[in-house]
Scaffold this active site. Structure first.
Site, mmCIF file in Angstrom:
data_model
loop_
_atom_site.group_PDB
_atom_site.id
_atom_site.type_symbol
_atom_site.label_atom_id
_atom_site.label_comp_id
_atom_site.label_asym_id
_atom_site.label_seq_id
_atom_site.Cartn_x
_atom_site.Cartn_y
_atom_site.Cartn_z
ATOM 1 N N ASN A 19 0.836 -1.218 0.000
ATOM 2 C CA ASN A 19 0.000 0.000 0.000
ATOM 3 C C ASN A 19 0.862 1.254 0.000
ATOM 4 O O ASN A 19 0.510 2.252 -0.637
ATOM 5 C CB ASN A 19 -0.950 -0.011 1.201
ATOM 6 C CG ASN A 19 -2.190 -0.844 0.934
ATOM 7 O OD1 ASN A 19 -3.011 -0.471 0.102
ATOM 8 N ND2 ASN A 19 -2.304 -1.980 1.592
ATOM 9 N N ARG A 70 2.541 1.379 25.344
ATOM 10 C CA ARG A 70 2.007 1.841 24.050
ATOM 11 C C ARG A 70 2.169 3.356 23.917
ATOM 12 O O ARG A 70 2.518 3.884 22.877
ATOM 13 C CB ARG A 70 0.525 1.453 24.002
ATOM 14 C CG ARG A 70 -0.115 1.511 22.643
ATOM 15 C CD ARG A 70 -1.550 1.001 22.692
ATOM 16 N NE ARG A 70 -1.662 -0.434 22.899
ATOM 17 C CZ ARG A 70 -1.459 -1.356 21.961
ATOM 18 N NH1 ARG A 70 -1.155 -0.994 20.739
ATOM 19 N NH2 ARG A 70 -1.578 -2.626 22.219
ATOM 20 N N ASN A 112 -6.568 4.711 7.936
ATOM 21 C CA ASN A 112 -6.129 3.318 7.897
ATOM 22 C C ASN A 112 -6.827 2.607 6.747
ATOM 23 O O ASN A 112 -7.899 3.036 6.304
ATOM 24 C CB ASN A 112 -6.480 2.629 9.231
ATOM 25 C CG ASN A 112 -5.749 1.307 9.426
ATOM 26 O OD1 ASN A 112 -4.885 0.929 8.617
ATOM 27 N ND2 ASN A 112 -6.089 0.601 10.487
ATOM 28 N N HIS A 114 -8.223 -1.237 5.655
ATOM 29 C CA HIS A 114 -8.511 -2.567 6.202
ATOM 30 C C HIS A 114 -9.097 -3.448 5.113
ATOM 31 O O HIS A 114 -9.882 -2.982 4.288
ATOM 32 C CB HIS A 114 -9.490 -2.446 7.373
ATOM 33 C CG HIS A 114 -9.819 -3.782 7.972
ATOM 34 N ND1 HIS A 114 -8.881 -4.558 8.607
ATOM 35 C CD2 HIS A 114 -10.969 -4.503 7.986
ATOM 36 C CE1 HIS A 114 -9.434 -5.689 8.998
ATOM 37 N NE2 HIS A 114 -10.707 -5.673 8.632
ATOM 38 N N ASP A 150 -10.658 -0.821 14.145
ATOM 39 C CA ASP A 150 -11.332 -0.708 12.845
ATOM 40 C C ASP A 150 -12.755 -0.151 12.958
ATOM 41 O O ASP A 150 -13.687 -0.667 12.328
ATOM 42 C CB ASP A 150 -11.362 -2.090 12.150
ATOM 43 C CG ASP A 150 -9.960 -2.635 11.903
ATOM 44 O OD1 ASP A 150 -9.028 -1.829 11.740
ATOM 45 O OD2 ASP A 150 -9.800 -3.867 11.862
ATOM 46 N N GLN A 178 -7.633 -3.755 -4.899
ATOM 47 C CA GLN A 178 -8.543 -2.617 -4.701
ATOM 48 C C GLN A 178 -8.033 -1.670 -3.620
ATOM 49 O O GLN A 178 -8.225 -0.459 -3.712
ATOM 50 C CB GLN A 178 -9.958 -3.113 -4.364
ATOM 51 C CG GLN A 178 -10.576 -3.960 -5.459
ATOM 52 C CD GLN A 178 -10.523 -3.276 -6.817
ATOM 53 O OE1 GLN A 178 -10.864 -2.094 -6.957
ATOM 54 N NE2 GLN A 178 -10.088 -4.014 -7.840
ATOM 55 N N GLU A 179 -7.367 -2.229 -2.603
ATOM 56 C CA GLU A 179 -6.751 -1.364 -1.575
ATOM 57 C C GLU A 179 -5.817 -0.365 -2.247
ATOM 58 O O GLU A 179 -5.775 0.814 -1.897
ATOM 59 C CB GLU A 179 -5.963 -2.207 -0.568
ATOM 60 C CG GLU A 179 -6.806 -3.111 0.287
ATOM 61 C CD GLU A 179 -5.963 -3.896 1.288
ATOM 62 O OE1 GLU A 179 -5.018 -3.345 1.849
ATOM 63 O OE2 GLU A 179 -6.267 -5.080 1.504
HETATM 64 C C1 GRF Z 1 -3.339 -5.040 3.772
HETATM 65 O O1 GRF Z 1 -4.153 -6.072 3.291
HETATM 66 C C2 GRF Z 1 -4.087 -4.217 4.773
HETATM 67 O O2 GRF Z 1 -5.440 -4.139 4.532
HETATM 68 C C3 GRF Z 1 -3.835 -4.982 6.032
HETATM 69 O O3 GRF Z 1 -2.523 -5.457 5.927
HETATM 70 C C4 GRF Z 1 -2.166 -5.577 4.563
HETATM 71 C C5 GRF Z 1 -0.932 -4.749 4.375
HETATM 72 O O4 GRF Z 1 -0.341 -4.942 3.158
HETATM 73 N N1 GRF Z 1 -4.087 -4.140 7.171
HETATM 74 P P1 GRF Z 1 0.911 -4.061 2.715
HETATM 75 O O5 GRF Z 1 1.932 -4.112 3.834
HETATM 76 O O6 GRF Z 1 0.440 -2.692 2.399
HETATM 77 O O7 GRF Z 1 1.425 -4.802 1.504
#
Ligand code: GRF
Length: 227
Positions: A19, A70, A112, A114, A150, A178-179
């Site tokens: 991503n 944290r 974020n 998800h 989330d 799609q992300e």
């Molecule tokens: C993605 O599928 C995201 O939705 C989830 O972890 C994955 C991360 O992928 N939270 P990347 O590290 O961006 O390749």
């Protein structure tokens, strides 16, 4: 109308960073007016760090396990982001929950991604949980982070069909494609100043280019006997 300035991004990762790569690619294509000021990983072996370096982007490793709490970890992350005048924080496969230390410092400015259609299947096994539940349509969600897992206001979602014979990997890969489209898109809407959070809802202001597609995704497809 004057164009909005380039948004200064901080990207937090824990793993592969595909991503992150999609965000970098969108910037390089000119589809996203953003500058990644810093990529932070909580894991020293995250593959995404190498992607950032390859593009000359500054990186930092801040290992959560080296901090007693944290909040202490978040304070270190926050200091690094503030140091680079970051305006928007993108969690791109970042596998840690953020405390109020971070969220109060960036109200409505942490996004974020998800891999489920929230509020279904929050947590770390989105695609697996979707298959086990037996849903026919899965997808992904970009949302503003609020305390909790989330649960924040939804910005953009994309849906994909769950195909017969899908396993977790196959479905996760279909969703990931799609992300890579919707995360840069959501950041771009933010950069253009078009997102307004009203309670649980995110209002997207602006022109007709974001008119929702009215074509439904039906899975399995309905066979119309007249056609
Ligand atoms: C993605 O599928 C995201 O939705 C989830 O972890 C994955 C991360 O992928 N939270 P990347 O590290 O961006 O390749």
């Amino acid at each position: 109308m004057a164009e909005n300035p380039t948004v200064k991004l901080g990207v937090l990762i824990s793993g592969t960073g595909s991503n992150l790569q999609a965000i970098i690619d969108a910037i390089l294509r000119g589809d996203l007016k953003a500058e990644i000021r810093l990529v932070i990983s909580n894991r020293p072996d995250a593959q995404g760090l190498e992607r950032a370096r390859r593009h000359g982007i500054e990186t930092a490793v801040i290992e959560h396990r080296k901090f007693p709490s944290r909040e202490d970890f978040d304070r270190a992350v926050l200091a690094a982001l503030r140091d680079r005048s970051v305006e928007l924080v993108a969690l791109a496969g970042f596998m840690r929950l953020l405390s109020p230390v971070m969220l109060d410092a960036f109200p409505g400015r942490v996004m974020n991604i998800h891999n489920s259609l929230l509020p279904s299947f929050p947590g770390i096994h989105g695609p697996k949980d979707a298959i086990e539940y037996g849903v026919k349509i899965a997808g992904c969600t970009v949302f503003f982070v609020t305390p909790g897992v989330d649960v924040g206001p939804v910005i953009v979602q994309a849906a994909v069909p769950v195909m017969p014979g899908d396993d977790e990997q196959l479905l996760a890969a279909r969703i990931l494609e799609q992300e890579h489209r919707i995360f840069p898109h959501a950041i771009s809407l933010f950069q253009q100043g078009r997102l307004e959070i009203r309670g649980r809802q995110v209002i997207i202001r602006g022109d007709s280019s974001t008119t929702p597609s009215s074509s439904p995704l039906v899975n399995p497809a309905v066979i119309d006997s007249k056609s």
